[in-house]
Write a protein that holds these residues in place. Structure first.
Motif, PDB file in Angstrom:
ATOM      1  N   UNK A   1       0.841  -1.283   0.120  1.00 60.01           N
ATOM      2  CA  UNK A   1      -0.159   0.010   0.104  1.00 60.01           C
ATOM      3  C   UNK A   1       0.870   1.267  -0.003  1.00 60.01           C
ATOM      4  N   UNK A   2       2.072   1.254   0.609  1.00 58.01           N
ATOM      5  CA  UNK A   2       2.956   2.371   0.484  1.00 58.01           C
ATOM      6  C   UNK A   2       3.481   2.644  -0.794  1.00 58.01           C
ATOM      7  N   UNK A   3       3.552   1.678  -1.780  1.00 56.39           N
ATOM      8  CA  UNK A   3       4.275   1.723  -3.024  1.00 56.39           C
ATOM      9  C   UNK A   3       3.384   2.035  -4.133  1.00 56.39           C
ATOM     10  N   UNK A   4       2.127   1.129  -3.966  1.00 56.90           N
ATOM     11  CA  UNK A   4       1.222   1.228  -5.044  1.00 56.90           C
ATOM     12  C   UNK A   4      -0.143   1.973  -4.770  1.00 56.90           C
ATOM     13  N   UNK A   5      -0.610   2.874  -5.286  1.00 58.29           N
ATOM     14  CA  UNK A   5      -1.636   3.455  -4.824  1.00 58.29           C
ATOM     15  C   UNK A   5      -2.973   3.586  -5.664  1.00 58.29           C
ATOM     16  N   UNK A   6      -3.876   2.898  -5.440  1.00 58.25           N
ATOM     17  CA  UNK A   6      -5.228   2.955  -6.267  1.00 58.25           C
ATOM     18  C   UNK A   6      -5.833   4.187  -6.561  1.00 58.25           C
ATOM     19  N   UNK A   7      -5.785   4.214  -7.989  1.00 58.09           N
ATOM     20  CA  UNK A   7      -6.134   5.635  -8.469  1.00 58.09           C
ATOM     21  C   UNK A   7      -7.478   5.632  -9.353  1.00 58.09           C
ATOM     22  N   UNK A   8      -7.994   4.247  -9.561  1.00 59.18           N
ATOM     23  CA  UNK A   8      -9.125   4.000 -10.211  1.00 59.18           C
ATOM     24  C   UNK A   8      -9.549   2.666 -10.162  1.00 59.18           C
ATOM     25  N   UNK A   9     -10.725   2.544 -10.007  1.00 60.71           N
ATOM     26  CA  UNK A   9     -11.346   1.025 -10.132  1.00 60.71           C
ATOM     27  C   UNK A   9     -12.682   0.783 -10.884  1.00 60.71           C
ATOM     28  N   UNK A  10     -12.886  -0.180 -11.485  1.00 59.80           N
ATOM     29  CA  UNK A  10     -14.118  -0.433 -12.384  1.00 59.80           C
ATOM     30  C   UNK A  10     -14.436  -1.850 -12.225  1.00 59.80           C
TER      31      UNK A  10
ATOM     32  N   UNK B   1      -8.329  -2.005 -12.491  1.00 59.11           N
ATOM     33  CA  UNK B   1      -7.757  -1.574 -11.264  1.00 59.11           C
ATOM     34  C   UNK B   1      -6.647  -0.918 -11.613  1.00 59.11           C
ATOM     35  N   UNK B   2      -6.538   0.593 -11.521  1.00 57.59           N
ATOM     36  CA  UNK B   2      -5.385   1.150 -11.952  1.00 57.59           C
ATOM     37  C   UNK B   2      -4.574   1.628 -10.545  1.00 57.59           C
ATOM     38  N   UNK B   3      -3.345   1.264 -10.477  1.00 58.85           N
ATOM     39  CA  UNK B   3      -2.336   1.858  -9.529  1.00 58.85           C
ATOM     40  C   UNK B   3      -1.581   2.841  -9.986  1.00 58.85           C
ATOM     41  N   UNK B   4      -1.055   3.590  -9.291  1.00 56.37           N
ATOM     42  CA  UNK B   4      -0.070   4.532  -9.472  1.00 56.37           C
ATOM     43  C   UNK B   4       1.268   4.028  -8.791  1.00 56.37           C
TER      44      UNK B   4
ATOM     45  N   UNK C   1       6.896   7.483  -8.503  1.00 54.34           N
ATOM     46  CA  UNK C   1       7.041   8.219  -9.543  1.00 54.34           C
ATOM     47  C   UNK C   1       6.169   9.423  -9.826  1.00 54.34           C
ATOM     48  N   UNK C   2       5.232   9.448  -8.594  1.00 54.71           N
ATOM     49  CA  UNK C   2       4.350  10.600  -8.847  1.00 54.71           C
ATOM     50  C   UNK C   2       4.951  11.991  -8.496  1.00 54.71           C
ATOM     51  N   UNK C   3       4.620  12.998  -9.520  1.00 54.28           N
ATOM     52  CA  UNK C   3       5.103  14.244  -9.463  1.00 54.28           C
ATOM     53  C   UNK C   3       4.171  15.382  -9.904  1.00 54.28           C
ATOM     54  N   UNK C   4       4.046  16.230  -9.152  1.00 58.56           N
ATOM     55  CA  UNK C   4       3.182  17.433  -9.351  1.00 58.56           C
ATOM     56  C   UNK C   4       3.842  18.619  -9.891  1.00 58.56           C
ATOM     57  N   UNK C   5       3.538  19.406 -10.687  1.00 60.60           N
ATOM     58  CA  UNK C   5       4.461  20.633 -11.476  1.00 60.60           C
ATOM     59  C   UNK C   5       3.844  21.692 -10.334  1.00 60.60           C
TER      60      UNK C   5
ATOM     61  N   UNK D   1      -4.128  24.804 -11.500  1.00 61.46           N
ATOM     62  CA  UNK D   1      -4.085  23.372 -11.328  1.00 61.46           C
ATOM     63  C   UNK D   1      -2.898  22.734 -12.123  1.00 61.46           C
ATOM     64  N   UNK D   2      -2.090  21.881 -11.169  1.00 61.48           N
ATOM     65  CA  UNK D   2      -1.071  21.413 -11.935  1.00 61.48           C
ATOM     66  C   UNK D   2      -1.109  20.217 -12.825  1.00 61.48           C
ATOM     67  N   UNK D   3      -0.107  19.982 -13.586  1.00 61.82           N
ATOM     68  CA  UNK D   3       0.094  18.654 -14.346  1.00 61.82           C
ATOM     69  C   UNK D   3       0.509  17.635 -13.532  1.00 61.82           C
ATOM     70  N   UNK D   4       0.069  16.488 -13.408  1.00 61.59           N
ATOM     71  CA  UNK D   4       0.897  15.536 -12.508  1.00 61.59           C
ATOM     72  C   UNK D   4       1.036  14.277 -13.335  1.00 61.59           C
ATOM     73  N   UNK D   5       2.179  13.914 -13.198  1.00 57.67           N
ATOM     74  CA  UNK D   5       2.769  12.695 -14.081  1.00 57.67           C
ATOM     75  C   UNK D   5       2.900  11.346 -13.196  1.00 57.67           C
ATOM     76  N   UNK D   6       3.024  10.431 -13.504  1.00 55.66           N
ATOM     77  CA  UNK D   6       3.200   8.963 -12.670  1.00 55.66           C
ATOM     78  C   UNK D   6       3.272   7.909 -13.727  1.00 55.66           C
ATOM     79  N   UNK D   7       3.890   6.680 -13.238  1.00 57.02           N
ATOM     80  CA  UNK D   7       3.914   5.469 -13.672  1.00 57.02           C
ATOM     81  C   UNK D   7       2.485   4.893 -13.125  1.00 57.02           C
ATOM     82  N   UNK D   8       1.608   4.519 -14.209  1.00 57.44           N
ATOM     83  CA  UNK D   8       0.278   3.903 -14.023  1.00 57.44           C
ATOM     84  C   UNK D   8       0.364   2.320 -14.551  1.00 57.44           C
ATOM     85  N   UNK D   9      -0.226   1.334 -13.573  1.00 56.76           N
ATOM     86  CA  UNK D   9      -0.384   0.059 -13.866  1.00 56.76           C
ATOM     87  C   UNK D   9      -1.746  -0.309 -13.903  1.00 56.76           C
ATOM     88  N   UNK D  10      -2.425  -0.688 -15.223  1.00 55.92           N
ATOM     89  CA  UNK D  10      -3.897  -1.121 -15.302  1.00 55.92           C
ATOM     90  C   UNK D  10      -3.871  -2.488 -15.081  1.00 55.92           C
TER      91      UNK D  10
END
Length: 159
Positions: free
Chosen positions: A35-44, A48-51, A55-59, A66-75
């Protein structure tokens, strides 16, 4: 707005291969249990999509923007249709798609418009081994608002 879209496209082009820096692709079990490394950002019902939290960065942005946010996502894409043996043997995930993602939001009057740019980096089996790209997969673009809100909540400012 055109400047912000151009800046988002440029930011995506300049992002180094986060997947290469991150190392081995995580297994489905690793994402589910770390849970500390992979954050759930969407489910259906279909995925299920994890970030990857590392790798999460907010400009940084000016007040009122509102900032652009970048990350590596795993679906994690679920098998369809799911069967009783899929549930009983914990084999619900068909494959994992890895994306380098940038998501942004613009306020236009009282409305916020969300946009997402995804670069598909690869497809993997649930145990993290490389797999051929599935013939048909859906880009998570329709979930831009949900993903933006979730990433915004867990992202940190860099200023």
């Amino acid at each position: 707005m055109k400047k912000q879209l151009a800046a988002l496209a440029l930011a995506c082009a300049l992002i180094p291969g986060a997947a290469m820096a991150a190392g081995k692709v995580p297994t489905s079990d690793k994402m589910m249990n770390d849970y500390n490394k992979y954050v759930v950002v969407y489910t259906s019902d279909e995925e299920r999509i994890y970030a990857d939290a590392d790798t999460i960065e907010r400009d940084p942005v000016s007040a009122g923007e509102l900032p652009v946010i970048r990350a590596t996502l795993y679906a994690e894409v679920y098998k369809h249709p799911l069967t009783w043996p899929d549930y009983g043997n914990y084999r619900m995930v068909d494959y994992i798609l890895q994306y380098d993602t940038a998501v942004g939001a613009d306020q236009l009057g009282q409305t916020i418009k969300y946009r997402i740019l995804n670069k598909l980096e690869g497809a993997y089996t649930p145990d993290g081994k490389a797999a051929p790209l599935p013939g048909k997969f859906e880009d998570p673009a329709d979930e831009a608002e949900d993903i933006y809100v979730a990433l915004y909540r867990v992202s940190k400012t860099s200023y």
